[in-house]
Scaffold this motif. Sequence first.
Motif, mmCIF file in Angstrom:
data_model
loop_
_atom_site.group_PDB
_atom_site.id
_atom_site.type_symbol
_atom_site.label_atom_id
_atom_site.label_comp_id
_atom_site.label_asym_id
_atom_site.label_seq_id
_atom_site.Cartn_x
_atom_site.Cartn_y
_atom_site.Cartn_z
ATOM 1 N N TYR A 47 -54.710 58.575 51.115
ATOM 2 C CA TYR A 47 -54.507 57.769 49.919
ATOM 3 C C TYR A 47 -53.681 56.536 50.262
ATOM 4 O O TYR A 47 -52.699 56.622 50.999
ATOM 5 N N THR A 48 -54.051 55.383 49.687
ATOM 6 C CA THR A 48 -53.185 54.221 49.799
ATOM 7 C C THR A 48 -52.026 54.383 48.836
ATOM 8 O O THR A 48 -52.045 55.250 47.945
ATOM 9 N N SER A 49 -50.999 53.525 48.999
ATOM 10 C CA SER A 49 -49.850 53.613 48.100
ATOM 11 C C SER A 49 -50.266 53.325 46.662
ATOM 12 O O SER A 49 -49.739 53.925 45.718
ATOM 13 N N GLU B 291 -49.988 57.686 54.002
ATOM 14 C CA GLU B 291 -51.335 57.110 53.888
ATOM 15 C C GLU B 291 -52.222 57.595 55.021
ATOM 16 O O GLU B 291 -53.396 57.934 54.813
ATOM 17 N N TRP C 143 -44.224 56.017 48.837
ATOM 18 C CA TRP C 143 -45.348 56.496 49.658
ATOM 19 C C TRP C 143 -45.390 55.627 50.909
ATOM 20 O O TRP C 143 -45.646 54.429 50.835
ATOM 21 N N SER D 34 -45.373 61.707 57.042
ATOM 22 C CA SER D 34 -45.461 61.390 55.623
ATOM 23 C C SER D 34 -44.094 61.539 54.989
ATOM 24 O O SER D 34 -43.519 62.625 55.010
ATOM 25 N N LYS E 230 -46.455 54.617 55.109
ATOM 26 C CA LYS E 230 -47.709 54.513 55.845
ATOM 27 C C LYS E 230 -48.095 55.844 56.482
ATOM 28 O O LYS E 230 -49.285 56.126 56.673
#
Length: 784
Positions: free
Chosen positions: A173-175, A168, A163, A150, A165
């Motif tokens: 959480y998605t971006s 994620e 943010w 991350s 992948k």
Amino acid sequence: MIQALKILFVEDLPEDLELAKRKIKSCGIIFESFLAENEDDYLKGLYEFKPDIIISDYMLPEFDGMRALELALTYNSNMPFIILTGSMNEEIAVEAMKAGATDYILKEHISRLPFAIREAIDSKKAMVEKKIAMDALKSMSDIIQQSPFSVISTSLEGIITSWNKGAERIFGYTSEEALGKNISLLYHEDDLDILNNDIIEPLLSKEYNQIQTRLVRKGGEVFIGSLSLWVVKDRAGKTVEMVGYTYDITKEVEAEEALETSEKMYRLLAENTQDCIWSMDMDLVFTYSNHSVYDILGFLPEEWIGSNLKDHCDEENYMKMLESIRLGLQKAPNSEGICFQVEVLNKEGHAVPVEIIGKIIFDKNGAPVSIQGNSRDITKRVETENALKESEERLELALRVSEHGFWVWDLDEDDFYFNPQSYMMLGYENNEVPMSIDTWSKLMHPDDRKNVMPEIIDSVNERRPFNFEMRMAANSGDWIWVLAKGNTFNLKSGKHWAIGTLVDITESKKAEEQMLLAKIAAEEANRCKNELLANMNHELRTPLNSIIGFSDVLLDGSLGMINEEQEKYLRLMNNDGHRLLSLINHVLDLSQIESDGITLHFSNFDPVLVAENVMEATETLARKKNIKTCISIGKNIGTITADADKFREILYNIIENALKFTPENGNIIVVMNRRNDEIEVSVQDTGIGIAEKDRERIFDAFVQVDGSNTRQYGGAGLGLVLVREYLKMHNGCIRVESKTGKGSKFIFRMPVYPIKKEMSDFESPVRSSICSPDSQHRYQPPKP
């Protein structure tokens, strides 16, 4: 040194070309040029001359500037291209600029050409630098986006601004869900104080922070995350953003691997690792390099990027790298990477050994798109390997020259290695017999195998050196004596080896056997001699005693008066009998000394009285030669503990020897002193003296300084031998000071009370009791 600018001219009028060159030189531009008048020459100039800039006429008989521009942009889209023409309308100029020309100049304004060249070169440089920066930025962005960890950045207020992948995957959480939210979204509600106090505040003050804390995924799952955080500053040095990467360390093994990978990536990308990280396209042109390329090869990253692999190595190493790439392509797309060692040329043209670890990157369709990897300078490792190889070769040559056998026993695997000399020593061909301890044990003589093998095994198990002599069966059927030496070593690798040598000692063993036989024969001869001398003790002394005794009876007149002539012969008989008896006694005493048959009888006596007694006994001989004798006694002589008879004989033999070799009317002085725990006696005469070459020989048995048949002085040469031996038995010593024709001085020392023989410093059978003239007292006798 300023590098010359390479200019490709496309021109058909020589006078226009010459004018252009003069204008360029007049502005101080150093350049090389290539002229093309048709398309073939132009292509040759592009691909062989490799220009930095092209200056082309618009119209030529067989060629034109627009075609030249098209080919130039195909060759290199960033190639500066200036159209220099005699006539050109605005419409044509606009068309040329749209097609990619850098500038156009009318020949009537040719003075502007040098400035246009500089602008074009600067523009190209700026574009290249921008492209490098953009490529590097894109490469870094791609790495961050594809990172399994991350990677998150926030504003100073904690608002998430990027943010990847990895974030994620870890947090869920998605971006779109994370961007714009506060970073506290990812922390356990009980750890918000930790977020401010232990994470953000230390980060802002130290500009870097690393910590482990609880984090929360989108579904509420709590896990332990390892955070590495740092701040980003603008050009003014003001902190504008916080960046960090996180990975899950909940599972210990996964955490250790993730930590190692993340630390490697961080150090490679953020701390300029010593390894050179690079990437290249499939044309083998470098597209990225970190700064370590300068440390290893002397090139700046901007110099390295854009160069071709072939520019940095010779043909042999280039082909080796191509072969490694080919093997990587064969394993596509599941290749785990390639690792090989080659030599690369540094900026000065010197070869540098490097280890290259690389991997071919494929797109979604399985097509290779780039090669990424790292290079490491292994100069020291290669030097170490070469030194080790050279050392091994020297050792092999030394063992070969010495003709010693060499063996290694791997104690962990129970494997054996013997060098060729070990086999040759026993008459076998190399590896003719198996390399095992059992085989070599069977080659030993049965008696040696029974005694030596257990000792060797014990020495190896106890890790102590060993040294054994044993007989081994040669291929010829003979027994060969071998000296086996070895020791056990614990290697740094954790292995345990016993290493040693084998030496053929057959000839030395034969020599020892011959010496032993000679020793036995000598001891037998000595025994026979001692038996003979023992018989002489009885067989010679008995008649001599009768001759001396009866001649004494006749001389004292108890059996009647004898005439003068009878007395003369009787006295000759009596004197010669005494002399012969003295010689026999000396020979027998010497024989007993050699066979350790004499025992000292110690008593406490006054050495002065003994000396005076000896002086009286020798007075008759002194009067016959009119020799004056005197004795000087030092203070505090006291008594000594020794064999009084041997002390008397020592002194008597020395004084008698002095009287014998001192001419008539000479002088003899005896001096006695006590020095610490020793008594020192000197006998000085005015005799014939002793040559330097004879000063040690006179203490050898049956040696006379004058050994001829017509010598003037009698004697068998045993008196001084007995003196030396008696002094040795008392741990004493004797020395001589003499000059030929000037007389001699014999000085002897002996302890005033007994000293054990093993404490004596005099061990030599010939010189052990001969004192050095400047020797010091070396005894350490026990206190009485």
